[in-house]
Design a protein around this motif. Structure first.
Motif, PDB file in Angstrom:
ATOM      1  N   MET A   1       0.836  -1.194   0.000  1.00 13.47           N
ATOM      2  CA  MET A   1       0.000   0.000   0.000  1.00 13.47           C
ATOM      3  C   MET A   1       0.872   1.245   0.000  1.00 13.47           C
ATOM      4  O   MET A   1       1.847   1.331   0.738  1.00 13.47           O
ATOM      5  CB  MET A   1      -0.910   0.015   1.233  1.00 13.47           C
ATOM      6  CG  MET A   1      -1.744   1.286   1.368  1.00 13.47           C
ATOM      7  SD  MET A   1      -2.661   1.332   2.896  1.00 13.47           S
ATOM      8  CE  MET A   1      -3.501   2.908   2.702  1.00 13.47           C
ATOM      9  N   GLN A   2       0.536   2.240  -0.829  1.00 13.60           N
ATOM     10  CA  GLN A   2       1.199   3.530  -0.813  1.00 13.60           C
ATOM     11  C   GLN A   2       0.293   4.514  -0.091  1.00 13.60           C
ATOM     12  O   GLN A   2      -0.859   4.707  -0.462  1.00 13.60           O
ATOM     13  CB  GLN A   2       1.478   4.012  -2.245  1.00 13.60           C
ATOM     14  CG  GLN A   2       2.508   3.162  -2.969  1.00 13.60           C
ATOM     15  CD  GLN A   2       2.818   3.734  -4.348  1.00 13.60           C
ATOM     16  OE1 GLN A   2       2.088   4.558  -4.853  1.00 13.60           O
ATOM     17  NE2 GLN A   2       3.898   3.268  -4.937  1.00 13.60           N
ATOM     18  N   PHE A   3       0.833   5.115   0.945  1.00 15.40           N
ATOM     19  CA  PHE A   3       0.011   6.028   1.744  1.00 15.40           C
ATOM     20  C   PHE A   3       0.827   7.246   2.104  1.00 15.40           C
ATOM     21  O   PHE A   3       1.991   7.137   2.503  1.00 15.40           O
ATOM     22  CB  PHE A   3      -0.463   5.337   3.028  1.00 15.40           C
ATOM     23  CG  PHE A   3      -1.321   6.222   3.883  1.00 15.40           C
ATOM     24  CD1 PHE A   3      -2.686   6.272   3.687  1.00 15.40           C
ATOM     25  CD2 PHE A   3      -0.769   7.027   4.864  1.00 15.40           C
ATOM     26  CE1 PHE A   3      -3.479   7.100   4.453  1.00 15.40           C
ATOM     27  CE2 PHE A   3      -1.550   7.854   5.646  1.00 15.40           C
ATOM     28  CZ  PHE A   3      -2.915   7.890   5.434  1.00 15.40           C
ATOM     29  N   SER A   4       0.232   8.404   1.945  1.00 17.75           N
ATOM     30  CA  SER A   4       0.874   9.637   2.375  1.00 17.75           C
ATOM     31  C   SER A   4      -0.199  10.632   2.777  1.00 17.75           C
ATOM     32  O   SER A   4      -1.329  10.596   2.260  1.00 17.75           O
ATOM     33  CB  SER A   4       1.749  10.223   1.259  1.00 17.75           C
ATOM     34  OG  SER A   4       0.954  10.542   0.124  1.00 17.75           O
ATOM     35  N   PHE A   5       0.140  11.504   3.706  1.00 16.06           N
ATOM     36  CA  PHE A   5      -0.788  12.526   4.138  1.00 16.06           C
ATOM     37  C   PHE A   5      -0.778  13.693   3.149  1.00 16.06           C
ATOM     38  O   PHE A   5       0.233  13.959   2.497  1.00 16.06           O
ATOM     39  CB  PHE A   5      -0.400  13.034   5.533  1.00 16.06           C
ATOM     40  CG  PHE A   5      -0.580  12.015   6.612  1.00 16.06           C
ATOM     41  CD1 PHE A   5      -1.835  11.719   7.116  1.00 16.06           C
ATOM     42  CD2 PHE A   5       0.518  11.333   7.135  1.00 16.06           C
ATOM     43  CE1 PHE A   5      -1.999  10.779   8.114  1.00 16.06           C
ATOM     44  CE2 PHE A   5       0.367  10.389   8.132  1.00 16.06           C
ATOM     45  CZ  PHE A   5      -0.905  10.109   8.628  1.00 16.06           C
ATOM     46  N   THR A   6      -1.886  14.378   3.051  1.00 11.00           N
ATOM     47  CA  THR A   6      -1.960  15.553   2.193  1.00 11.00           C
ATOM     48  C   THR A   6      -1.203  16.709   2.835  1.00 11.00           C
ATOM     49  O   THR A   6      -0.876  16.675   4.030  1.00 11.00           O
ATOM     50  CB  THR A   6      -3.419  15.976   1.970  1.00 11.00           C
ATOM     51  OG1 THR A   6      -3.989  16.388   3.216  1.00 11.00           O
ATOM     52  CG2 THR A   6      -4.241  14.817   1.396  1.00 11.00           C
TER      53      THR A   6
END
Length: 373
Positions: free
Chosen positions: A1-6
């Motif tokens: 999974m690729q996850f990053s905060f805005t």
């Protein structure tokens, strides 16, 4: 999974970190943990007036800001970093979520705006003396709207203005006959006793109900599903809070190792210390990934949310406690003294390990989910 905060979420985190660092230094934590209430109401009001944090995940229709579990997780992660002494988890994560999941439209409009504004502190009373974290442990009876029985390990139960209570119709068991009720903190027949606990930064209480008049929340006998959903979200939020505490310990341990001199060089230069710092980094980053994924899964209403939430709780709980152990060892003899702050996070790590179910409990839930899938 690729996850990053805005970018907006990262800016929000930065604001929170600066605010909490200024308002909740370890000296303030030590002062408040020694009081019976465990928090200061004036500071609590300022927290909500300046940032409106109690309104984060409450829909705008009920006086909230309408954000999701990811934003709520950011708030809790930053609170976990500083061990903020406030009835936030009890009011927002437990009580407000239970009302959102179980209440009627009229009840939501009546109860949630005061919680969103920070005017009302609240909690959810569901665990009893048997220490079980699910509905199977509920023995408290509700005859009509009269409650009789005992609730224990209730977070901020001795100070809450409003208490959401899980009870069952006499003669029922398991998930059947369960209902949620609301009770005022000063209701006649309700006795509230603070409990002595290892972690003084999170206050617990024992509540005794003797013919206490309550108001039904939602539909009678239909609380099993709303309660289960509330517990899933609470577990996700707790995982994010623990991740913040673990990351704080990792960062401060590295700072200490770089500052502490031995044999003319920082102890961070020794190979054994490098190994320990690397272990902490891997554990904390893994824990944060699990917590972030669980929050995103909740907002996406993922089909495997129950399993993901349990996975996050088990992973982060073990990582937090192991990081706390490393943090004490890095500091050597001073690490376990009262004057050093590390023990405050160690005690929170230990209490959070068992709060809402330990790692073994959640691994069992996770396996049950996959077996039934």
């Amino acid at each position: 999974m690729q996850f990053s905060f805005t970018n907006e979420q990262e800016d929000f985190r930065g604001i929170l970190r600066r605010f909490f660092s200024a308002r909740s230094p370890s000296s303030e934590v030590r002062k408040l943990m020694e009081t019976e209430a465990g928090f200061d109401r004036e500071t609590w009001k300022k927290l909500n007036q300046e940032l409106g944090l109690t309104a984060v995940h409450i829909p705008e229709a009920y006086g909230g800001q309408g954000f999701g579990c990811v934003e709520l997780g950011i708030v809790l992660e930053e609170m976990g970093r500083v061990l903020l002494c406030a009835p936030y988890f009890s009011s927002v994560v437990l009580a407000a979520t239970a009302i959102l999941n179980a209440g009627t439209e009229e009840q939501k409009r009546k109860l949630l705006p005061a919680i969103a504004a920070g005017d009302t502190t609240a909690t959810l009373a569901f665990t009893e003396d048997n220490g079980l974290w699910d509905a199977s442990g509920v023995a408290m009876t509700a005859t009509g709207t009269k409650l009789n029985g005992t609730k224990s390990f209730v977070v901020d139960g001795h100070t809450a203005d409003l208490i959401v209570v899980l009870a069952r119709q006499p003669g029922t068991s398991g998930d059947k006959g369960l209902s949620l009720f609301t009770v005022r903190g000063d209701a006649p027949g309700l006795k509230r006793t603070p409990l002595k606990t290892m972690d003084a930064t999170r206050k617990l209480a024992r509540l005794e109900f003797k013919d206490v008049e309550a108001e039904l929340l939602g539909e009678a006998g239909q609380a099993a599903a709303p309660f289960a959903k509330t517990m899933t979200q609470a577990v996700v939020c707790l995982a994010n809070e623990m991740a913040g505490g673990a990351d704080h310990l990792r960062e401060t341990s590295l700072e200490y190792a770089q500052m502490r001199m031995q044999f003319g060089r920082p102890i961070a230069a020794f190979q054994s210390m490098k190994h320990k710092q690397a272990d902490m980094l891997v554990d904390v980053e893994t824990a944060k990934s699990a917590a972030y994924y669980a929050a995103a899964a909740f907002d996406d209403n993922a089909a495997d949310l129950t399993a993901v939430a349990s996975l996050a709780k088990a992973c982060v709980a073990e990582a937090y406690l192991q990081t706390a152990v490393h943090a004490i060892q890095v500091r050597g003899g001073i690490g376990f003294t009262w004057d050093e702050d590390t023990h405050l996070w160690f005690k929170r790590a230990k209490s959070s390990e068992v709060f809402l179910g330990d790692a073994n409990y959640h691994r069992e839930l996770m396996m049950q989910h996959w077996a039934a899938a």
